[in-house]
Design an enzyme around this catalytic site. Sequence first.
Site, mmCIF file in Angstrom:
data_model
loop_
_atom_site.group_PDB
_atom_site.id
_atom_site.type_symbol
_atom_site.label_atom_id
_atom_site.label_comp_id
_atom_site.label_asym_id
_atom_site.label_seq_id
_atom_site.Cartn_x
_atom_site.Cartn_y
_atom_site.Cartn_z
ATOM 1 C CG HIS A 126 -0.373 0.244 2.522
ATOM 2 N ND1 HIS A 126 -0.118 -0.770 3.421
ATOM 3 C CD2 HIS A 126 0.029 1.379 3.136
ATOM 4 C CE1 HIS A 126 0.402 -0.265 4.524
ATOM 5 N NE2 HIS A 126 0.507 1.052 4.376
ATOM 6 C CG ASP A 156 -0.339 -4.091 2.485
ATOM 7 O OD1 ASP A 156 0.229 -3.559 1.515
ATOM 8 O OD2 ASP A 156 -0.849 -3.451 3.402
ATOM 9 C CB SER A 234 3.473 1.335 6.260
ATOM 10 O OG SER A 234 2.145 1.136 6.621
#
Length: 381
Positions: A126, A156, A234
Amino acid sequence: MKSFLSLTLSGITGGLICFGALHLTSEKSFGYQGVEQVSTLTTVNTGPDFAAAAEAAQKVVVLIEAAESAENAQLRRRQDPMQQLFEQFGLNGDAFGYGFGGSMIRKGAGSGVIISKDGYILTNNHLVQGVTSVVVGLSTGRLTPGRVVARDFLLDLALVRITAPDLVPAEFSRRASFEIGETVIAIGNPLALKGGSTVTVGVISALDRSVLTPEGETLYDLLQTDAAINPGNSGGPLVDRYGQVVGINVAIAPSAQAISYAIAMEAVTPHLQSMMDRGSVLRPDLGLIPLTITPSVAASFDLESDRGILALSVDPAKPAGRAGLQSGDVVTAIDNHPLYNIGDFWHAVSRASDQMSFQITTQGKAGTGTITVSRPGPARP
């Protein structure tokens, strides 16, 4: 119905950064009667040497800054439903407070972890999805261009590759299980703060979590932790007290406190070689193109089912076709595990034996069958 916590993917997208509130109090001295001081600490006792683990792990953590091209931004603008509605009436959405405004180019920042001496960096999909420009900041302060070489939206995960000398790869934990309450360290670049990565400490709060992403797919095999993870974390590592990577930070629950998630390395490492060799995750070829059933999909195909996987296309010569599946069938369960989206489907396939049972509805009628799964061999360059 399956219940999920809503998520915030913890990469920073341009213009949208969540800040936590900070409450400061001043120190005051208080006097007490009848209380005798029994000990005085002359040195700080930090318990296990988390500082050494954090120092070692910080060297393999990178900052990733990503941006899309102007062409991608224009295409996204043209495809935006609200923008199309404004244009249908000859109006400019920006004038009504709606629109992309400015350069319209999406930019973001997050983290990654070096996994090989030849420049492969593991991060979240993402963070880099749809981007055309990637700059990687090493722990030494050096900036170097990178390119996205592999992506998988179901896990992901993504790989970015750089060319740089003297790279030291992360060390992965080889343990197959962890204990609730075990201390872990989250490392990343929250809010893209300058001056290097940020370290936070917490515990593993729960194991084997599954949560629903904003895109409607399910992430599986997650470690839940109370270590602070913020926008920009992330793709950074969650490490144990030895500095070994146990997970890849991926998401937070915005409506809660101290609930964050990392993809367990046990679910990541089996796919890394395939991603490096092929640029994608290698999955069994069932001869089936699956599609998550949403309200719009159900309406478009006149389906009675409101959940499951639509068999958009089935090759009669492949395992799904040989098992009797046909285009238009709705697969509702695999090995008695209900399906809600494509993530559920592939997760069930990965956990199934070579003989995988399924439940379907065909034109409103229920049916069952068994698919013989042919597992892919080792990836080759």
